[in-house]
Design a protein around this motif. Structure first.
Motif, PDB file in Angstrom:
ATOM      1  N   UNK A   1      58.252 -11.465  90.770  1.00 39.56           N
ATOM      2  CA  UNK A   1      58.262 -11.190  92.198  1.00 39.56           C
ATOM      3  C   UNK A   1      57.692  -9.810  92.534  1.00 39.56           C
ATOM      4  N   UNK A   2      57.618  -8.923  91.549  1.00 39.32           N
ATOM      5  CA  UNK A   2      56.980  -7.620  91.757  1.00 39.32           C
ATOM      6  C   UNK A   2      55.471  -7.680  91.518  1.00 39.32           C
ATOM      7  N   UNK A   3      55.048  -8.574  90.636  1.00 31.78           N
ATOM      8  CA  UNK A   3      53.619  -8.681  90.286  1.00 31.78           C
ATOM      9  C   UNK A   3      53.248 -10.157  90.148  1.00 31.78           C
ATOM     10  N   UNK A   4      53.388 -10.907  91.228  1.00 33.82           N
ATOM     11  CA  UNK A   4      53.270 -12.367  91.161  1.00 33.82           C
ATOM     12  C   UNK A   4      51.871 -12.867  90.817  1.00 33.82           C
ATOM     13  N   UNK A   5      50.864 -12.095  90.991  1.00 31.49           N
ATOM     14  CA  UNK A   5      49.501 -12.550  90.689  1.00 31.49           C
ATOM     15  C   UNK A   5      49.113 -12.297  89.237  1.00 31.49           C
ATOM     16  N   UNK A   6      49.983 -11.684  88.480  1.00 28.22           N
ATOM     17  CA  UNK A   6      49.690 -11.377  87.083  1.00 28.22           C
ATOM     18  C   UNK A   6      49.759 -12.649  86.246  1.00 28.22           C
ATOM     19  N   UNK A   7      48.650 -13.010  85.606  1.00 26.80           N
ATOM     20  CA  UNK A   7      48.590 -14.268  84.846  1.00 26.80           C
ATOM     21  C   UNK A   7      49.525 -14.261  83.642  1.00 26.80           C
ATOM     22  N   UNK A   8      49.804 -13.083  83.075  1.00 28.17           N
ATOM     23  CA  UNK A   8      50.732 -13.020  81.942  1.00 28.17           C
ATOM     24  C   UNK A   8      52.143 -13.405  82.364  1.00 28.17           C
TER      25      UNK A   8
END
Length: 145
Positions: free
Chosen positions: A99-106
């Motif tokens: 929820x802090x970095x939702x676009x991160x594929x990892x």
């Protein structure tokens, strides 16, 4: 590598499906990681679906895990609770990071690793229950003869 990292944080405390041979384990692990990567790259998740996956995963971990291998000793209730809390914390951290970095594929990949691991726990627990019931039936049959 990130799939392996996520699973390495979770698997020692949750258990799952266990194979009798090294080759069986290796093949399943390969399919598991490929499945997580495939799902992360080919399935679109929104925040609602992520929340549902999180809640179901947490519920499975807190109610069913760990599912140890047959060769492992039985865990004390205190150890089971400790494993469940650690697993719940690992899962919660991954979902907070999502929820802090939702676009991160990892992070999206780690969501699928967690979901697949929880499915594995359900399968492992089901297999354990099935084997135990078969053993009891077999023992009852042998004692009646």
């Amino acid at each position: 590598i990130y799939s392996f990292f996520t699973l390495s944080l979770l698997r020692p405390f949750t258990g799952g499906i266990h194979f009798k041979t090294y080759n069986g384990c290796l093949a399943f692990s390969g399919v598991f990681f490929l499945g997580a990567i495939f799902l992360a790259n080919n399935t679109e998740l929104n925040n609602t679906m992520i929340t549902i996956i999180f809640l179901l995963s947490l519920l499975i971990i807190l109610l069913i895990a760990p599912v140890p291998a047959k060769t492992r000793p039985t865990y004390s209730p205190k150890k089971v609770l400790q494993f469940r809390l650690i697993s719940g914390l690992v899962i919660s951290c991954h979902f907070i990071i999502y929820f802090l970095a939702s676009k991160n594929s990892y992070i999206i990949n780690s969501i699928w690793v967690i979901a697949l691991q929880c499915i594995q726990i359900l399968i492992g627990k089901g297999a354990s229950i099935y084997e135990n019931s078969n053993n009891k039936i077999q023992e009852t049959y042998e004692h009646s003869m």
